[in-house]
Structures are given as C-alpha cells and as structure tokens.
Design a protein around this motif. Structure first.
Motif, PDB file in Angstrom:
ATOM      1  N   GLU A 184      19.268  -2.818  57.620  1.00 19.00           N
ATOM      2  CA  GLU A 184      20.685  -3.180  57.642  1.00 19.00           C
ATOM      3  C   GLU A 184      21.004  -4.014  56.413  1.00 19.00           C
ATOM      4  N   ILE A 185      22.029  -3.593  55.686  1.00 21.30           N
ATOM      5  CA  ILE A 185      22.412  -4.257  54.444  1.00 21.30           C
ATOM      6  C   ILE A 185      23.543  -5.250  54.729  1.00 21.30           C
ATOM      7  N   PRO A 186      23.436  -6.489  54.255  1.00 20.27           N
ATOM      8  CA  PRO A 186      24.480  -7.476  54.519  1.00 20.27           C
ATOM      9  C   PRO A 186      25.807  -7.155  53.837  1.00 20.27           C
ATOM     10  N   LYS A 187      25.763  -6.372  52.764  1.00 19.07           N
ATOM     11  CA  LYS A 187      26.992  -6.018  52.061  1.00 19.07           C
ATOM     12  C   LYS A 187      27.630  -4.787  52.677  1.00 19.07           C
ATOM     13  N   LYS A 188      28.938  -4.817  52.928  1.00 19.41           N
ATOM     14  CA  LYS A 188      29.655  -3.690  53.524  1.00 19.41           C
ATOM     15  C   LYS A 188      29.882  -2.592  52.492  1.00 19.41           C
ATOM     16  N   PHE A 189      29.752  -1.331  52.935  1.00 15.72           N
ATOM     17  CA  PHE A 189      30.146  -0.199  52.105  1.00 15.72           C
ATOM     18  C   PHE A 189      30.612   0.914  53.030  1.00 15.72           C
ATOM     19  N   THR A 190      31.508   1.763  52.535  1.00 18.71           N
ATOM     20  CA  THR A 190      32.183   2.731  53.401  1.00 18.71           C
ATOM     21  C   THR A 190      31.800   4.178  53.121  1.00 18.71           C
ATOM     22  N   GLY A 191      31.236   4.457  51.959  1.00 18.49           N
ATOM     23  CA  GLY A 191      30.902   5.832  51.608  1.00 18.49           C
ATOM     24  C   GLY A 191      29.507   6.235  52.049  1.00 18.49           C
ATOM     25  N   HIS A 192      29.070   7.385  51.552  1.00 21.18           N
ATOM     26  CA  HIS A 192      27.731   7.894  51.844  1.00 21.18           C
ATOM     27  C   HIS A 192      27.098   8.327  50.530  1.00 21.18           C
ATOM     28  N   LEU A 259      24.399   4.602  54.284  1.00 20.74           N
ATOM     29  CA  LEU A 259      25.429   5.058  55.222  1.00 20.74           C
ATOM     30  C   LEU A 259      25.577   4.045  56.353  1.00 20.74           C
ATOM     31  N   ASP A 260      26.824   3.763  56.736  1.00 20.38           N
ATOM     32  CA  ASP A 260      27.104   2.859  57.863  1.00 20.38           C
ATOM     33  C   ASP A 260      26.406   1.515  57.697  1.00 20.38           C
ATOM     34  N   ASN A 261      26.462   0.979  56.485  1.00 18.14           N
ATOM     35  CA  ASN A 261      25.883  -0.337  56.174  1.00 18.14           C
ATOM     36  C   ASN A 261      24.376  -0.400  56.414  1.00 18.14           C
ATOM     37  N   LYS A 262      23.734   0.764  56.273  1.00 18.20           N
ATOM     38  CA  LYS A 262      22.276   0.819  56.407  1.00 18.20           C
ATOM     39  C   LYS A 262      21.687   1.585  55.238  1.00 18.20           C
ATOM     40  N   LEU A 263      20.512   1.169  54.850  1.00 21.28           N
ATOM     41  CA  LEU A 263      19.713   1.922  53.887  1.00 21.28           C
ATOM     42  C   LEU A 263      18.571   2.557  54.663  1.00 21.28           C
TER      43      LEU A 263
END
Length: 314
Positions: A184-192, A259-263
């Motif tokens: 789980e990545i602490p930084k938010k992102f919306t794409g894939h 994706l979905d704030n996960k690597l």
C-alpha cells in the motif's frame, strides 16, 4: 535509518532463533529422521512398482518391445514417481514444522504473520492486468505485516491455465511462478500504470508511456491510462531502484502494477522460496533459516531502496 532497522530485525531474528526456535527444532529432529526413513522405503517401493507396471504395459501393447527402450521408459517413470514421493514427504514435514515454528519465529519481524492461505485476492491479480491468462492459482507461503507503517502482503504464487487439444486431452501451462508482493502506497493516485519486460510482453491495455531513461525503456515497457501520472510515479530515481529488485530474489523476470493506491510486484522465481524442513539436513540446521531470513529482509531492503514509505514521487 533503514540499515539500522534491518540490522535490528536480523539481531531479533538471531536471538529468537537460538533462544526459542532451536530448542523446538531439536525436538522435531526425531520426526525428521522418521519421515526421511519412511520416504526412503516408500520411494523404493514406488520405484520397483513403476518399473514393473510400465514394463508390463509396454509388453502388453507391443508383442516385440525394444528391450533398451523399455528399460529407459520404465526408469524414467520410476524416477518421476520417486521425486513425487520425496516431494510429498518433504512438504508434509515442512508443513508441520512451519505450523509449530512460524508463530514463534515471526515476532522477530515485528508484526509480520505467516499464513498458509493466500492474502492477495484473485480480483487484485486480475485487475492488475499483469498476466494475460490464468484460470487457477496455488499458493504456498504467505506473509502479512508492515514495515515503517507500510502494509505489505507477500504470497508465493503459481498461476496456471488449462487448454484442451482436438482429442480432448488436457494440458496445463504455467503463466507465472514466483512471489507476489502487494504494498500500500501512502501517496494517492487514480490511474493505472503497468511495467513489464519487453522480452515477455507484447501488447497491452493502455498507451505506451515514453520515458526519459533510455536504458530503462530498452528493457521495460510502461503502459498507462494516465500519461502524466505515470511520469510522476516513474521518476528517474524510482526507475534506477526498480531495476535492482529482481536481483534481490535472483528472479527470472519482474513486472509491476500501480492501481488503487497499491503497488503489486510480481517477481518470477524458479525455485521454492521461504523453504524450510529439508529432510536431508538436521531440523535445526541454521543455513536454511539464514536463507529464509535473507529472503524476507530482501523485501524490506526493496522498500528502503524504493522509499515506498515516502511520497511516491521521491
């Protein structure tokens, strides 16, 4: 800071192993010897039975069988039977050992837990779009915990798919074998955004992202449904660190999905990871436990290298 944390894990591991784990392993030594003896006896019977059965089958099907060919085929099937017997008893002993030892050993890694059931769902794997086809999954060792407040799920995984030929015969193929690491990545992102190796990757669901690092682009292909975000995620520093992950596991391949704030990282490895309980070594053999320690620590080192506990832009 990272090195001191990892060194602390190693010291805790050594302390717990010698004080709490090793005495339990010494009690399991008798069972290891017994299991090894049983495996040997069953292997001998399996070898003889396979040789006789295959020889009879060939003779019945062919009135004038070639003696050398018959012997070679019989020995081949007999050898396969022995390997399967040995693998069965090894896994049986390893399973018992891990159920007894892991609850005692894992506190050395903070809040990490060992679980026999998968922690990374099929939906997460499919949505990552890292694998083009699979209809079955098997898992071995699974770990759940956190490092520097970064939640991590680790799953030793094999993905397979099945096809049928014109005669209805079933064939099973391996799509992926190795370790899946979901962070789980602490930084938010919306794409894939997907990273894969060019040598094993053809097309893809999104448009290719052109990056400034020619060495990275020569080996990897990046596709994303958000070009701007992909370039933000894949900084020069990130790309340099990413290239070193595969070496930590001595993997044959590596791919990743944001994706979905996960690597989700998938490292292809052609060996049994996190393996313990070798029937041919004493139960308290320290070497296999040192290998296990290094495999877990390599994941912590990867998080340190990629600085995944910080802003993903680095």
């Amino acid at each position: 800071m990272g090195l001191s944390c990892i060194n602390e894990f190693k010291m805790n591991y050594t302390k717990i192993f010698h004080q709490e784990v090793k005495p339990r392993l010494e009690k399991l030594e008798g069972e290891r010897r017994h299991t090894k003896f049983v495996a040997l006896i069953v292997s001998i019977f399996a070898f003889i039975f396979s040789v006789v059965l295959v020889s009879i089958f060939i003779c019945v099907r062919n009135e004038h069988p070639d003696l050398l060919a018959t012997i070679m085929v019989s020995l081949l099937f007999a050898s396969i039977s022995v390997v399967r017997v040995q693998r069965h008893y090894k896994r049986k002993f390893e399973k018992k050992l891990k159920f007894e030892i892991m609850p005692v050993l894992m506190p050395a890694f903070g809040d990490f837990q060992w679980l026999p059931t998968s922690l990374i769902g099929m939906a997460e794997i499919r949505h990552s779009k890292l694998f083009t086809r699979f209809d079955n999954r098997t898992t071995d060792d699974n770990f759940k915990g956190s490092y520097k407040n970064v939640p991590i799920n680790i799953s030793e995984t094999k993905l397979t798919y099945t096809t049928y030929d014109s005669k209805g015969r079933r064939h099973t193929y391996t799509e992926f074998q190795g370790v899946l690491i979901s962070i789980e990545i602490p930084k938010k992102f919306t794409g894939h955004t997907i990273i894969n190796e060019k040598s094993i990757f053809g097309g893809g669901p999104y448009k290719e992202v052109k990056l400034e690092d020619p060495e990275f682009s020569k080996r990897f292909i990046v596709r994303s449904n958000d070009q701007v975000e992909a370039r933000y995620l894949l900084t020069t520093a990130f790309m340099q660190r990413y290239k070193g992950i595969q070496r930590a596991f001595r993997g044959s391949s590596i791919c990743a999905s944001f994706l979905d704030n996960k690597l989700l990282l998938a490292v292809g490895v052609n060996k049994d990871l996190f393996s313990l309980g070798d029937l041919n070594k004493p139960a308290d053999d320290t070497k296999q436990f040192t290998v296990f320690l290094n495999e877990i620590v390599s994941i912590f080192e990867m998080i340190e290298d990629l600085k995944l506990y910080q802003d993903i832009g680095m």
